[in-house]
Write an enzyme that holds these catalytic residues in place. Structure first.
Site, PDB file in Angstrom:
ATOM      1  N   TYR A   1       4.896  -2.581 -44.588  1.00 17.23           N
ATOM      2  CA  TYR A   1       5.622  -3.005 -45.788  1.00 17.23           C
ATOM      3  C   TYR A   1       6.891  -3.741 -45.375  1.00 17.23           C
ATOM      4  CZ  TYR A   1       2.953  -0.294 -49.241  1.00 17.23           C
ATOM      5  OH  TYR A   1       1.972   0.193 -50.060  1.00 17.23           O
TER       6      TYR A   1
ATOM      7  N   ASP B   1       2.998  -0.033 -56.989  1.00 16.05           N
ATOM      8  CA  ASP B   1       3.590   0.271 -58.288  1.00 16.05           C
ATOM      9  C   ASP B   1       3.947  -0.998 -59.056  1.00 16.05           C
ATOM     10  OD1 ASP B   1       3.455   3.010 -57.837  1.00 16.05           O
ATOM     11  OD2 ASP B   1       5.441   3.076 -56.903  1.00 16.05           O
TER      12      ASP B   1
ATOM     13  N   ARG C   1      -2.671   1.429 -53.369  1.00 18.86           N
ATOM     14  CA  ARG C   1      -2.147   1.049 -54.671  1.00 18.86           C
ATOM     15  C   ARG C   1      -0.654   0.731 -54.579  1.00 18.86           C
ATOM     16  NH1 ARG C   1      -4.065   6.338 -57.797  1.00 18.86           N
ATOM     17  NH2 ARG C   1      -3.359   7.187 -55.811  1.00 18.86           N
TER      18      ARG C   1
ATOM     19  N   ARG D   1      10.618   2.868 -50.721  1.00 18.36           N
ATOM     20  CA  ARG D   1      11.768   2.675 -51.606  1.00 18.36           C
ATOM     21  C   ARG D   1      12.778   3.818 -51.459  1.00 18.36           C
ATOM     22  NH1 ARG D   1       8.946   1.897 -57.223  1.00 18.36           N
ATOM     23  NH2 ARG D   1      11.115   1.998 -57.956  1.00 18.36           N
TER      24      ARG D   1
END
Length: 274
Positions: free
Chosen positions: A123, A52, A50, A210
């Protein structure tokens, strides 16, 4: 019943994350609506991971089970016909017959599963480093106006490689069963005013990328020394690390699977888009 895998890209700026929500403004909501309109039957999907609100994907992978018979190109074109411009199916692959149902009965050697069959996730975080923000990059790249020293940041990530407890970079609401993950690679490249962070690991905790980028920015600005990330890692205290960085520049780039599944995966690079 056949299991179908899809490769999906999306610009997350307009959506409230990936997972289905009551308000219906998520990527999964729109994807399942499009599948239903094409297939004329409601079909649930399972994703590799998932994302955000505001986070993008170059190589999200989902699967679903169906008794419908369609060629892979028909799934791609048919679903895309009902998707908004910011979401698109890149490829489809018909896999094995489905004999058992539900994650509890998942057999790794026999059954493909978008989430549990994944060997690693990659990522990208794209960061615009310039004294003045760029309006054309709004929602597509992170931004910081203070100069960043890439060499300092490269030195700072060395202690993060390998198997570690990443609790120091874990969101409070993270639902992962364990904070221990294998970090395989962290790359940091500067291309003019753009800095590209590439992180590949067995899996990631909620907000982990992040939170790592936010702490690396502190090091790159000279606010913290190059040993700081290693100290944070050992301390396992989220409150001591930097604040969670903005979602704008985060891209789920690629999910790696065993070659036996024969998925037609791309190896996308983000910078040429700019």
């Amino acid at each position: 019943m056949k299991r179908i895998a899809l490769g999906v890209q999306y610009n997350g700026a307009d959506w409230q994350g990936y997972q289905v929500q009551p308000h219906g403004q998520t990527v999964q909501d729109k994807l399942e609506e499009a599948i239903e309109r094409f297939a004329c039957v409601r079909i649930g999907t399972t994703c590799a991971g998932r994302t955000d609100a505001g986070v993008h994907a170059l190589g999200q992978v989902v699967h679903f089970d169906t008794d419908l018979r369609r060629e892979p190109h028909a799934w791609v074109r048919g679903i895309n016909a009902f998707l908004p411009d910011s979401i698109g199916v890149r490829w489809a692959k018909e896999l094995h017959d489905v004999v058992q149902f539900g994650d509890a009965e998942f057999q790794p050697e026999q059954d493909f599963h978008a989430r549990f069959s994944a060997r690693s996730r990659t990522y990208h975080y794209l960061l615009y480093n310039h004294p003045v923000r760029a309006p054309l990059l709004a929602g597509r790249a992170g931004f910081t106006h203070r100069p960043l020293d890439v060499e300092r940041m490269r030195e700072a990530v060395r202690p993060l490689l390998g198997r570690h407890d990443f609790s120091a970079f874990r969101a409070a609401g993270c639902q992962a069963k364990t904070p221990v993950k294998d970090m395989y690679e962290i790359g940091i490249e500067r291309h003019g005013d753009m800095i590209l962070f590439t992180l590949r690991a067995s899996a990631f905790l909620h907000h982990m990328v992040r939170n790592l980028v936010g702490s690396l920015v502190y090091v790159g600005q000279g606010r913290e020394n190059t040993d700081w990330l290693g100290e944070l890692l050992e301390g396992r205290n989220r409150t001591l690390a930097a604040p969670t960085f903005m979602p704008d520049g985060l891209y789920l780039a690629q999910i790696e699977y065993d070659a036996k599944w024969g998925l037609p995966q791309e190896t996308p690079r983000i910078l040429p888009a700019f």
